[in-house]
Every structure is written in C-alpha cells, then in structure tokens.
Write a protein that holds these residues in place. Structure first.
Motif: not given
Length: 417
Positions: A229-230, A219-223, A226, A215-217
């Motif tokens: 993952v990046q 729609e990445p955020g600043d959490d 995310s 889900q975070r891949r």
C-alpha cells in the motif's frame, strides 16, 4: 484498532475445490513421453495443449481462436522474450476473469510501471529477511506436530501447508481466516471449468481485500499489505484494483507453486537416495538441487501468450489472435538444451536455465521468495528428520498432472527426535 473484515465462505460450504484439481490439471503419471512425441513433430505444432492431454477445455478462452504449442527451448524462450508479439493478454480470459486487473494480464508500458513498484518490496535483500522472521516460524511449527512420530505424509502435513502459512503470516491475517482464504483462493481458478464457483469465490475475495487495504492504510504495520500500500516509485502508487488483483492471485501464484516445487524436490530426492545423501553431506548443493527440481518437473508445465500480429517461428506461420501454449515442460526437457534431460541430477551444470518461472519481462516476481521458502523448508527437513527415507509400508509417491505437477502423498519414515 480497527476491526479486520471477515471473509464469507462459499454458499455451498461443502464444496471442496482441492478435490476438483484433476479437472483442471489432469491426473497423468508422466506427461513427458507425450510431450516428447509432440516435439518430434516440430518446435511449433498447431493444437491446444489441454485438448492434446485429454483435459477439459478452458471455458474462458475464445472458442474460435486457433492454438499453437511451442515445444523447443529456443521457441519457448523466443516467445517469452518477445512480449510485443507474444502478449500476456492471453491471460485476460482466465486470470483476468478470476483475479481482475492483474499485472499478469498486462503488457508494457502498463506492466512495466506497476511491476517496478511491486519489485521494491520483492527485492532479494528484503525477501531474505523474511526467511528468518516469516518462513522459519511457520516451518518449525508444522514440523513440531510430527517430528516425534517417526513417520509422516510430507505432503498433507507439511508441503501443502507451509507456503500458505507463510502467506497468512505475510498478510497478517487472523489464523481462523486461513481455511476460508485458502479455499476461496483455489476456488477462483475453477472459473475455467465451473464458472459459477469461480465467480463467487472471486467476488467474495474482491469484497474482502478493499476493506483489508483500507484497514492497513489507516493502521500500517510491517506486513505485506502495508508495504505494498505504501510502495511507490516517483510518487506513483499501485491502484487499488491492481492491489486487490495481486492479493487475489497471491496464494495461487506464490503458495501453490511453492507447495508443488517443494513436493517435487522431496519426491525426487527420496527416489534417489544417493543424491539425498550428497545433499545431506553438502548443503552447498541445495540451490542447484532446487533449480534441477524446477527444471525436471516444474510446478507449471504450460504458460499462455496471445499473438498480437501475424508472425512465424521456425517456419510455422502463426496468425494474429492465436493462443500460444508455451510448454515450459517441453523446453525444460529439450535435449538440445539439457543433455540427458529425463535424468534428475542435482549437480546438473545448467539447471538454472529452466523456464519454470518464465523469462523476459514477465519472469515470476516471487521467484526469490519461492527459493528462500524451498531452501528453508528442505534444510529444516534435513536437520530435523534424521535417516529420512520412503515408508516401505506405503505406496511409493507418484507425481501427477499434465498442467501442474505434484504428488498427492509422500509417506516417509525417519528417526524420531
């Protein structure tokens, strides 16, 4: 926005892993006299620390492996600084069974490769930013529930909750998932004593986190999910199984130890009102007060290593395949390193030389975040709870445990705002 996955509770939803803590960590008021007696036998003593303390054995460990306890600062530090001989593979049996392919179970070169990617996210300059954006809101929200009351149990109402609240916020988890997440994370550690519960909790978190990562891949955020993952170094990213293991372990490695460290520091300050007053009047003493609490009664008294070859420490021969109990609690009270080691002193000059976060290549990757959290929490308490003192109407606090230490209650009174 893609829907977040849902966590599944234990089949026995009434099972409370928090009540089983004494099985794993003991209920000792003060293990240090026993540790001192051990050290008098030598810096290296054959035997299993858990067994010596009268605890249930770790059922995940090989039953035929010999055990040795390291009890001096020098011996403990040598083992932690020599990973080629004293390997973290000891954790494959328990942490590996609970969390999977954890960096805590790895040695170089694999550990080195993945740790440097994790470190990109946990550098001190980034962690400091979380103090204002993540830690403060959690701390302030919790304190609002009792600052007007004039009394509180600082364990159940604050220290037990705030580090885990920080983790939920870092992971950007729905509030309603917090209770089950905390429960499953703690239940994983029960694999050492109640295998079926530990395996069930581990499996349910293992099915949850890959979905969260996907889900975070997308729609990445600043959490934190995310960011990790990046995160990459030279084009290499963290494998999914290593990420899943990290998130399984996070609440125990970060939340649990910070809860214990903060609770110990508050207990010792309240038991030494003169030192509490010193700190209240001079906040520059806080960094050293945190280190002294970690030294005096660190949250984790024993760390594990695996002898990869036949070796020797201080004249004691240790065979390959032995389990090594690195007793950080013994090292931190070694009079050869810390004069008058049983005295709590927030002005101790070498307090930061403790081994509570280990040392060497496996030194705790979250140590900077733990210090930021403890700093913010203690400053908030000193700022918002004037005339703070132990509640004379309640039993005095008592630190408990032989493996991990914490008071189960910390009843205080203060001038309500």
């Amino acid at each position: 926005m893609t829907a977040l996955p849902k966590l599944r509770d234990l089949e026995d939803a009434s099972f409370n892993p928090f009540m089983e803590e004494r099985l794993l960590f003991g209920d000792h008021d003060d293990p240090y006299p026993m540790i001192a007696e051990l050290r008098q036998q030598g810096s290296v003593v054959p035997g299993d620390y858990r067994e010596y303390m009268g605890l249930y054995p770790d059922l995940t460990m090989p039953s035929d492996a010999p055990h040795y306890m390291l009890l001096s600062y020098e011996a403990c530090n040598k083992a932690l600084m020599t990973p080629a001989v004293f390997s973290n593979a000891a954790y494959v049996f328990n942490l590996g069974a609970s969390f999977g392919r954890s960096v805590s179970t790895m040695d170089a070169p694999e550990h080195t490769r993945y740790r440097r990617i994790f470190q990109k996210v946990f550098l001190p300059q980034f962690v400091r930013e979380w103090g204002g954006s993540v830690v403060d809101p959690v701390v302030n929200d919790l304190m609002e529930a009792f600052i007007h009351e004039g009394k509180a149990d600082l364990v159940s109402q604050f220290t037990l909750l705030y580090p885990f609240g920080v983790i939920y916020k870092q992971l950007a988890l729905p509030t309603e998932e917090g209770r089950v997440f905390h429960k499953l994370a703690v239940a994983q550690t029960m694999i050492m004593a109640v295998r079926e519960i530990g395996e069930e909790a581990s499996a349910k978190l293992g099915e949850y986190f890959p979905k969260l990562i996907d889900q975070r891949r997308a729609e990445p955020g600043d959490d934190l999910v995310s960011l990790l993952v990046q995160a990459e170094v030279d084009g290499e990213y963290l494998p999914e199984d290593v990420l899943v293991s990290f998130f399984r372990q996070l609440i125990n490695a970060a939340g649990d130890t910070t809860y214990r460290g903060t609770s110990v520091l508050l207990t010792k300050l309240l038991q030494h009102p003169d030192q509490l007053e010193l700190l209240r009047n001079d906040r520059s003493l806080l960094p050293n007060a945190i280190e002294e609490a970690l030294r005096f009664d660190g949250p984790v008294l024993a760390q594990s290593r695996w002898a990869t070859v036949d070796t020797e420490i201080d004249g004691v021969k240790i065979p390959a395949g032995a389990i090594i109990d690195v007793i950080a609690g013994a090292a931190n009270r070694d009079p050869a390193k810390f004069p008058d080691p049983d005295r709590f002193d927030i002005r101790r000059q070498n307090a930061n030389r403790h081994l509570s976060f280990a040392s060497g290549p496996h030194i705790c990757i979250g140590q900077h975040l733990a210090r930021v959290e403890m700093t913010r929490a203690i400053n908030a308490i000193l700022d918002k709870l004037p005339n703070l003192r132990l509640d004379p109407a309640c039993p005095p606090p008592q630190l408990k445990g032989a493996m991990m230490r914490v008071p189960h209650r910390l009843d205080v009174v203060f001038d309500p705002s």
